[in-house]
Design a protein around this motif. Structure first.
Motif, PDB file in Angstrom:
ATOM      1  N   SER A   1       0.829  -1.205   0.000  1.00 49.31           N
ATOM      2  CA  SER A   1       0.000   0.000   0.000  1.00 49.31           C
ATOM      3  C   SER A   1       0.864   1.255   0.000  1.00 49.31           C
ATOM      4  O   SER A   1       0.451   2.298  -0.483  1.00 49.31           O
ATOM      5  CB  SER A   1      -0.952  -0.007   1.201  1.00 49.31           C
ATOM      6  N   ARG A   2       2.046   1.161   0.562  1.00 46.05           N
ATOM      7  CA  ARG A   2       2.966   2.299   0.565  1.00 46.05           C
ATOM      8  C   ARG A   2       3.390   2.644  -0.864  1.00 46.05           C
ATOM      9  O   ARG A   2       3.509   3.814  -1.233  1.00 46.05           O
ATOM     10  CB  ARG A   2       4.177   1.945   1.414  1.00 46.05           C
ATOM     11  N   ALA A   3       3.607   1.653  -1.687  1.00 46.40           N
ATOM     12  CA  ALA A   3       3.978   1.858  -3.085  1.00 46.40           C
ATOM     13  C   ALA A   3       2.845   2.514  -3.853  1.00 46.40           C
ATOM     14  O   ALA A   3       3.074   3.386  -4.701  1.00 46.40           O
ATOM     15  CB  ALA A   3       4.361   0.539  -3.729  1.00 46.40           C
TER      16      ALA A   3
ATOM     17  N   ARG B   1       0.689   4.583  -2.669  1.00 46.63           N
ATOM     18  CA  ARG B   1       0.609   5.991  -2.256  1.00 46.63           C
ATOM     19  C   ARG B   1       1.655   6.843  -2.973  1.00 46.63           C
ATOM     20  O   ARG B   1       1.468   8.032  -3.153  1.00 46.63           O
ATOM     21  CB  ARG B   1       0.788   6.104  -0.750  1.00 46.63           C
ATOM     22  N   LEU B   2       2.733   6.248  -3.418  1.00 40.99           N
ATOM     23  CA  LEU B   2       3.785   6.997  -4.114  1.00 40.99           C
ATOM     24  C   LEU B   2       3.458   7.239  -5.592  1.00 40.99           C
ATOM     25  O   LEU B   2       3.987   8.171  -6.192  1.00 40.99           O
ATOM     26  CB  LEU B   2       5.114   6.253  -4.003  1.00 40.99           C
TER      27      LEU B   2
END
Length: 175
Positions: free
Chosen positions: A2-4, A6-7
């Motif tokens: 999920s962090r990817a 967001r980027l």
């Protein structure tokens, strides 16, 4: 994972900003090139731009020797800067004809009085009809016409000192 995700939007925004910045730094060529290069000058007949000279027509461009056809106007600031260069070309034996665009005979005569007259003939194109027919989009603009009346080269903008070798080379090639 999920962090990817967001980027991704941040990366897209940065990419778009870089693209816009690059286009500002390196703009595309906005000059409108004539499609008539290597084709005969379209037929035209223009009235005189000044009282002391006759107008001219397209047939007079097929004189057997190459010449310049310069679009100019009395209201054009870059045309004033170009005038001494055209005078120098004339002094070197270059034949130059002019077409005054969206102008009046009085204003053209005053312009020539102030800035010199390198032209053998000057026609008046009050509605830009001839200018548009040749594919010209502004003033000043100059065409190299060969001895048969064929457009061989288009120079957009004012001719400067650094441009005269190119113009002379194009005239020699048009013989």
């Amino acid at each position: 994972m999920s962090r990817a995700f967001r980027l991704i939007p941040i990366i897209l925004v940065v990419w778009i900003l870089i693209t816009f910045a690059w286009r500002l730094i390196q703009p595309s060529d906005t000059a409108v090139r004539s499609l008539l290069v290597n084709r005969e000058v379209p037929e035209f007949a223009l009235k005189a731009a000044t009282p002391e000279r006759a107008g001219f027509n397209s047939a007079e461009l097929a004189t057997g020797e190459p010449r310049l056809l310069n679009f100019f106007a009395s209201w054009c600031v870059p045309c004033v800067a170009e005038a001494p260069i055209l005078e120098r070309l004339k002094a070197q034996g270059v034949k130059i004809d002019g077409i005054a665009v969206r102008d009046t005979p009085g204003a053209v005569a005053a312009f020539l009085e102030r800035n010199g007259n390198p032209y053998e003939r000057i026609g008046l194109d009050p509605n830009s009809g001839v200018q548009l027919a040749l594919g010209s989009s502004g003033v000043p603009e100059t065409f190299v016409i060969d001895g048969k009346g064929v457009i061989r080269y288009q120079f957009i903008g004012p001719i400067g000192s650094a441009d005269t070798p190119t113009i002379l080379k194009q005239l020699r090639a048009a013989k």
